[in-house]
Motif scaffolding. Structure first.
Motif, PDB file in Angstrom:
ATOM      1  N   TYR A 130       0.825  -1.209   0.000  1.00 24.08           N
ATOM      2  CA  TYR A 130       0.000   0.000   0.000  1.00 24.08           C
ATOM      3  C   TYR A 130       0.863   1.264   0.000  1.00 24.08           C
ATOM      4  N   LEU A 131       0.343   2.291  -0.656  1.00 22.21           N
ATOM      5  CA  LEU A 131       0.856   3.640  -0.466  1.00 22.21           C
ATOM      6  C   LEU A 131       0.153   4.257   0.739  1.00 22.21           C
ATOM      7  N   ASP A 132       0.320   5.569   0.946  1.00 24.63           N
ATOM      8  CA  ASP A 132      -0.391   6.263   2.011  1.00 24.63           C
ATOM      9  C   ASP A 132      -1.830   6.537   1.572  1.00 24.63           C
ATOM     10  N   VAL A 133      -2.696   6.802   2.543  1.00 28.61           N
ATOM     11  CA  VAL A 133      -4.092   7.135   2.250  1.00 28.61           C
ATOM     12  C   VAL A 133      -4.154   8.500   1.568  1.00 28.61           C
ATOM     13  N   TYR A 134      -5.007   8.584   0.544  1.00 34.73           N
ATOM     14  CA  TYR A 134      -5.197   9.844  -0.178  1.00 34.73           C
ATOM     15  C   TYR A 134      -6.637  10.306   0.056  1.00 34.73           C
ATOM     16  N   GLY A 135      -6.801  11.518   0.600  1.00 34.46           N
ATOM     17  CA  GLY A 135      -8.128  12.072   0.867  1.00 34.46           C
ATOM     18  C   GLY A 135      -8.614  12.936  -0.286  1.00 34.46           C
ATOM     19  N   THR A 136      -9.926  12.875  -0.581  1.00 34.64           N
ATOM     20  CA  THR A 136     -10.484  13.675  -1.679  1.00 34.64           C
ATOM     21  C   THR A 136     -11.548  14.628  -1.153  1.00 34.64           C
ATOM     22  N   GLY A 137     -11.903  15.592  -1.996  1.00 37.36           N
ATOM     23  CA  GLY A 137     -12.906  16.579  -1.637  1.00 37.36           C
ATOM     24  C   GLY A 137     -14.308  16.029  -1.545  1.00 37.36           C
ATOM     25  N   PHE A 138     -14.506  14.780  -1.931  1.00 37.12           N
ATOM     26  CA  PHE A 138     -15.820  14.149  -1.835  1.00 37.12           C
ATOM     27  C   PHE A 138     -15.918  13.244  -0.613  1.00 37.12           C
ATOM     28  N   GLY A 139     -14.929  13.314   0.263  1.00 36.06           N
ATOM     29  CA  GLY A 139     -14.973  12.545   1.500  1.00 36.06           C
ATOM     30  C   GLY A 139     -14.391  11.150   1.400  1.00 36.06           C
ATOM     31  N   PHE A 140     -13.868  10.771   0.242  1.00 35.46           N
ATOM     32  CA  PHE A 140     -13.272   9.451   0.114  1.00 35.46           C
ATOM     33  C   PHE A 140     -11.884   9.424   0.729  1.00 35.46           C
ATOM     34  N   ARG A 141     -11.572   8.324   1.407  1.00 40.15           N
ATOM     35  CA  ARG A 141     -10.217   8.011   1.860  1.00 40.15           C
ATOM     36  C   ARG A 141      -9.762   6.834   0.998  1.00 40.15           C
ATOM     37  N   ILE A 142      -8.832   7.089   0.084  1.00 37.56           N
ATOM     38  CA  ILE A 142      -8.435   6.082  -0.892  1.00 37.56           C
ATOM     39  C   ILE A 142      -7.103   5.462  -0.493  1.00 37.56           C
ATOM     40  N   LEU A 143      -7.061   4.128  -0.440  1.00 32.29           N
ATOM     41  CA  LEU A 143      -5.822   3.412  -0.159  1.00 32.29           C
ATOM     42  C   LEU A 143      -5.370   2.719  -1.446  1.00 32.29           C
ATOM     43  N   PRO A 144      -4.284   3.181  -2.056  1.00 27.57           N
ATOM     44  CA  PRO A 144      -3.813   2.582  -3.305  1.00 27.57           C
ATOM     45  C   PRO A 144      -2.909   1.375  -3.056  1.00 27.57           C
ATOM     46  N   THR A 145      -3.091   0.333  -3.863  1.00 30.58           N
ATOM     47  CA  THR A 145      -2.215  -0.831  -3.864  1.00 30.58           C
ATOM     48  C   THR A 145      -1.364  -0.818  -5.120  1.00 30.58           C
ATOM     49  N   VAL A 146      -0.056  -0.802  -4.952  1.00 30.60           N
ATOM     50  CA  VAL A 146       0.862  -0.928  -6.089  1.00 30.60           C
ATOM     51  C   VAL A 146       1.008  -2.416  -6.411  1.00 30.60           C
ATOM     52  N   ALA A 147       0.921  -2.753  -7.695  1.00 27.28           N
ATOM     53  CA  ALA A 147       1.011  -4.156  -8.088  1.00 27.28           C
ATOM     54  C   ALA A 147       1.813  -4.303  -9.367  1.00 27.28           C
ATOM     55  N   ARG A 148       2.565  -5.392  -9.425  1.00 30.38           N
ATOM     56  CA  ARG A 148       3.263  -5.769 -10.660  1.00 30.38           C
ATOM     57  C   ARG A 148       2.319  -6.672 -11.456  1.00 30.38           C
ATOM     58  N   VAL A 149       2.143  -6.351 -12.742  1.00 28.51           N
ATOM     59  CA  VAL A 149       1.223  -7.105 -13.589  1.00 28.51           C
ATOM     60  C   VAL A 149       2.008  -7.772 -14.710  1.00 28.51           C
ATOM     61  N   ARG A 150       1.820  -9.069 -14.829  1.00 28.34           N
ATOM     62  CA  ARG A 150       2.487  -9.835 -15.885  1.00 28.34           C
ATOM     63  C   ARG A 150       1.791  -9.591 -17.218  1.00 28.34           C
ATOM     64  N   PRO A 151       2.529  -9.276 -18.275  1.00 27.54           N
ATOM     65  CA  PRO A 151       1.898  -9.076 -19.578  1.00 27.54           C
ATOM     66  C   PRO A 151       1.224 -10.356 -20.083  1.00 27.54           C
ATOM     67  N   GLY A 152       0.301 -10.199 -21.027  1.00 30.93           N
ATOM     68  CA  GLY A 152      -0.393 -11.340 -21.617  1.00 30.93           C
ATOM     69  C   GLY A 152      -1.864 -11.414 -21.265  1.00 30.93           C
ATOM     70  N   PHE A 153      -2.327 -10.552 -20.370  1.00 31.91           N
ATOM     71  CA  PHE A 153      -3.735 -10.541 -19.976  1.00 31.91           C
ATOM     72  C   PHE A 153      -4.599  -9.961 -21.104  1.00 31.91           C
ATOM     73  N   GLU A 154      -5.881 -10.274 -21.052  1.00 36.12           N
ATOM     74  CA  GLU A 154      -6.868  -9.677 -21.948  1.00 36.12           C
ATOM     75  C   GLU A 154      -7.916  -8.984 -21.096  1.00 36.12           C
ATOM     76  N   LEU A 155      -8.301  -7.795 -21.496  1.00 35.19           N
ATOM     77  CA  LEU A 155      -9.262  -7.013 -20.724  1.00 35.19           C
ATOM     78  C   LEU A 155     -10.665  -7.153 -21.313  1.00 35.19           C
ATOM     79  N   THR A 156     -11.652  -7.072 -20.437  1.00 34.80           N
ATOM     80  CA  THR A 156     -13.056  -6.989 -20.829  1.00 34.80           C
ATOM     81  C   THR A 156     -13.627  -5.763 -20.150  1.00 34.80           C
ATOM     82  N   ILE A 157     -13.888  -4.705 -20.928  1.00 33.82           N
ATOM     83  CA  ILE A 157     -14.311  -3.426 -20.369  1.00 33.82           C
ATOM     84  C   ILE A 157     -15.790  -3.468 -19.996  1.00 33.82           C
ATOM     85  N   ASN A 158     -16.086  -3.125 -18.755  1.00 27.27           N
ATOM     86  CA  ASN A 158     -17.466  -3.006 -18.294  1.00 27.27           C
ATOM     87  C   ASN A 158     -17.963  -1.610 -18.653  1.00 27.27           C
TER      88      ASN A 158
END
Length: 221
Positions: A130-158
């Motif tokens: 995790y990084l540090d918590v990031y606060g927004t003007g809409f009241g969200f407290r966001i906790l970001p996770t840094v991740a290593r992603v292996r190439p080769g995935f396929e995305l399906t956009i919602n």
């Protein structure tokens, strides 16, 4: 830390992930759920805004995934929020959202949201911390996770949540020369925020602020 430093030498993929693994952990910061702990941005105007919001609105814990794709020249996978959404329509974002009661952790929430929004199979994802918590003007407290992603995935956009997903070179995002400071007034105080325009993509606000957090935690000596 709100400032622009001179650009450092480019960081290699191996060096970035090595630093991330050494510097990040999965300890959940108290600021994610404790209203008495205000996330600090380093900008006085923004910190004042977050203190006001903490008094007026309940905490809204959220989690996002920062997917760093392990190409020879690594990239960061970002999304463009759907144009029909009520909040932040068309803005550049990370996969993520509110932490649900059924989520075992902020990490679990980030992985779930990445699967729901863009179909990123978690078998390709190696969470780092995790990084540090990031606060927004809409009241969200966001906790970001840094991740290593292996190439080769396929995305399906919602399409109910996301219009597009795209990659931006990590070297561009981690170069402080590309970290522009913009500002606007909020309740009589000047609030500063980062923007990192890339080609036709305007990366700003919480997304740019979180990328700046990643730069400070991982790329600075």
């Amino acid at each position: 830390m709100m400032g622009i430093e001179s650009a450092p030498g480019s960081i290699s993929s191996a060096d970035f992930f090595d630093r991330a693994l050494r510097r990040l952990r999965f300890d959940v910061p108290p600021a994610l759920t404790d209203a008495s702990v205000i996330p600090e941005s380093g900008d006085h105007g923004t910190d004042r805004m977050l203190r006001l919001i903490a008094q007026e609105r309940p905490i809204r814990p959220a989690a996002v995934l920062i997917p760093v794709i392990e190409h020879a020249e690594p990239t960061v996978l970002l999304t463009m929020r759907a144009a029909h959404l009520n909040d932040h329509a068309g803005q550049i974002a990370f996969p993520g959202g509110k932490i649900d009661a059924a989520d075992n952790s902020p990490l679990d929430a980030a992985l779930r949201e990445a699967e729901e929004e863009i179909g990123l199979d978690r078998s390709y994802v190696e969470p780092i911390g995790y990084l540090d918590v990031y606060g927004t003007g809409f009241g969200f407290r966001i906790l970001p996770t840094v991740a290593r992603v292996r190439p080769g995935f396929e995305l399906t956009i919602n399409k109910s949540e996301v219009d597009d997903a795209f990659e931006v070179p990590l070297s561009f995002l981690m170069n402080p020369g590309n970290h522009q400071l913009h500002s606007k007034e909020f309740r009589g105080a000047l609030r500063s925020y980062y923007a990192m325009p890339f080609a036709e993509r305007y990366i700003w606000g919480a997304t740019a602020g979180i990328l700046r957090l990643m730069y400070e935690r991982i790329c600075l000596p």
